[in-house]
Design an enzyme around this catalytic site. Structure first.
Site, PDB file in Angstrom:
ATOM      1  N   SER A 287      -2.740   5.936  -0.830  1.00  0.00           N
ATOM      2  CA  SER A 287      -2.520   5.003   0.351  1.00  0.00           C
ATOM      3  C   SER A 287      -2.215   5.640   1.411  1.00  0.00           C
ATOM      4  O   SER A 287      -2.888   6.645   1.923  1.00  0.00           O
ATOM      5  CB  SER A 287      -1.086   3.964  -0.070  1.00  0.00           C
ATOM      6  OG  SER A 287      -0.873   3.087   0.731  1.00  0.00           O
TER       7      SER A 287
ATOM      8  N   HIS B 110      -4.351  -1.621  -6.142  1.00  0.00           N
ATOM      9  CA  HIS B 110      -3.891  -0.493  -5.367  1.00  0.00           C
ATOM     10  C   HIS B 110      -3.003   0.302  -6.018  1.00  0.00           C
ATOM     11  O   HIS B 110      -3.326   1.803  -5.545  1.00  0.00           O
ATOM     12  CB  HIS B 110      -3.315  -1.063  -4.155  1.00  0.00           C
ATOM     13  CG  HIS B 110      -2.840   0.068  -3.293  1.00  0.00           C
ATOM     14  ND1 HIS B 110      -3.904   0.496  -2.098  1.00  0.00           N
ATOM     15  CD2 HIS B 110      -1.533   0.533  -2.585  1.00  0.00           C
ATOM     16  CE1 HIS B 110      -3.192   1.310  -1.235  1.00  0.00           C
ATOM     17  NE2 HIS B 110      -1.879   1.365  -1.688  1.00  0.00           N
TER      18      HIS B 110
ATOM     19  N   ASP C 195      -7.928  -3.985  -5.214  1.00  0.00           N
ATOM     20  CA  ASP C 195      -6.979  -3.641  -4.022  1.00  0.00           C
ATOM     21  C   ASP C 195      -6.846  -4.870  -3.137  1.00  0.00           C
ATOM     22  O   ASP C 195      -7.563  -4.876  -2.362  1.00  0.00           O
ATOM     23  CB  ASP C 195      -7.480  -2.081  -3.405  1.00  0.00           C
ATOM     24  CG  ASP C 195      -6.339  -1.586  -2.789  1.00  0.00           C
ATOM     25  OD1 ASP C 195      -5.171  -2.190  -2.326  1.00  0.00           O
ATOM     26  OD2 ASP C 195      -6.519  -0.475  -2.202  1.00  0.00           O
TER      27      ASP C 195
END
Length: 421
Positions: free
Chosen positions: A235, A363, A329
């Site tokens: 991320s 994610h 995601d």
């Protein structure tokens, strides 16, 4: 007599367990249940229905689940399908050194009403220890200069390949991935960069000199094998990891999990050069019927209009990249960003990358057998974020990608010794 075994009874949380029940009636339907209580007292549970064989046995390595939290042959399904009783609670280990997670595996009759299971003693049960560090792994608190983090070292004299572990900008120090990496032979530095000790809650800028200091700290350590180090990042951490690979020649192997190929939210600064964040389009945030926010398309408007200067110049990096993306995601459009980055490398004649793209994965890609966190509260934004992921496919992606991460790091960080005849 019914017997339930789960072996090994104590092992790393990223390693499989063999679960088997014997002494059942032929073709008997039973319920297997797993329960776990985290360090804050939050309960997680999973269950699945199985049919005994003609000899009264259920072996989860071979027997299919008929229903429950998953269907089919999944030996570790009871672990990765654990769900919180308190909605939107993420399972996260804080104390990785002194205590494991305890997982109870229980067996019930299938004719027991679901509402009565919690108040009924199981026919038989076993308790497993799931550790986040192997025996002999040591933890060193890091408070040197500006650095704040924890260094995990494998047992033995060393020297070990060095890795910096970076998470998103949720704050604090997250250690469980670094401790597992150390358990598999890496000198792993879990590095905090906001909302920890004297680090700011909301940094006005991300100063890459801080991360350069971390690289040099790691390479100076007598148990770290040089001359280069690796990065494992996800991320916002992957944005930083990408920039480190571009600017710091000591970074030679970079794992980027569901990250962008541009700066977002906070400017980056390195030696006076400022990289401005790409514009965010709040009107493109979507909120579903459960109140969960999806952000994956909020940069698409700016990305379609942006000049090349807004994208991080990945072609300048000298090391190698492993891109890992979940195609489900819901937080960022990670597959599109990874494809754009690899195309940028290709156009510049580079082949120093591998892209692993997982259908159905979200994610929050974690080490193997971790429960899917499909949504959780993001305190900094005061909202609930949807991370995405379909449970079974996400679990398969975690198991495969973790092996690939370790293979990638070892390939590029451990020199090949050739014998001379």
């Amino acid at each position: 007599m019914i017997q339930l075994t789960a072996t090994p009874a104590s092992t790393l949380t990223d390693e499989p367990v063999h679960i088997r029940a014997t002494g059942l009636c032929p073709s008997q339907i039973v319920i297997f249940q797993a329960t776990l209580e985290d360090e804050k007292g939050n309960l997680f549970h999973s269950q699945a229905y199985y049919k005994a064989s003609e000899v009264g046995e259920v072996d989860l390595d071979h027997a299919p689940s008929l229903g429950g939290d998953y269907i089919g042959v999944h030996p570790m399904g009871l672990f990765w399908s654990l769900k919180p009783e308190k909605f939107l609670t993420k399972l996260m280990k804080r104390d990785v050194m002194t205590s494991p997670f305890l997982v109870q595996i229980k067996l019930y009759d299938s004719n027991l009403p679901l509402a009565q299971i919690a108040a009924t003693d199981p026919k038989v049960s076993v308790t497993l220890e799931r550790w986040y560090r192997a025996p002999g792994v040591t933890r060193i608190q890091v408070q040197e200069g500006h650095l704040r983090g924890a260094l995990f070292l494998p047992p033995g004299e060393g020297r070990f390949p060095g890795v910096i572990d970076l998470f998103a900008d949720i704050g604090g120090l997250i250690e469980y991935r670094a401790s597992l990496l150390a358990s598999h032979g890496f000198a792993a530095l879990a590095l905090a960069y906001c909302d920890y000790e004297d680090l700011p809650l909301h940094p006005e800028k991300i100063e890459l000199e801080y991360f350069e200091e971390a690289v040099n700290f790691l390479l100076r350590h007598p148990k770290v094998l040089g001359p280069g180090i690796g990065i494992v990042s996800i991320s916002k951490g992957a944005e930083i990891g990408l920039s480190m690979a571009i600017h710091l020649k000591q970074v030679i192997a970079t794992v980027l999990i569901n990250g962008p190929n541009f700066v977002f939210s906070t400017p980056q600064v390195y030696r006076g050069q400022i990289s401005q964040p790409l514009s965010f389009s709040p009107q493109l945030v979507s909120i579903n019927a459960l109140g969960l926010a999806q952000f994956q398309y909020c940069f698409e408007e700016a990305r379609s209009k942006a000049s090349e200067t807004f994208f991080l110049p990945i072609e300048k990096a000298q090391g190698h990249f492993l891109f890992i993306v979940g195609e489900d995601d819901k937080s960022i459009n990670s597959k599109a960003y990874a494809e754009q980055a690899t195309e940028q490398l290709r156009r510049n004649g580079k082949d120093n990358w591998t892209l692993l793209s997982y259908p159905g994965a979200g994610h929050m890609l974690e080490p193997p057998y971790s429960p899917l966190c499909c949504a959780s509260k993001l305190s900094k934004l005061h909202l609930f974020m949807q991370w995405g992921g379909e449970v079974t496919l996400h679990a398969a992606a975690q198991e495969h990608s973790w092996k690939e991460i370790q293979k990638f790091l070892k390939k590029h960080l451990i020199p090949v010794v050739t014998s001379q005849l």
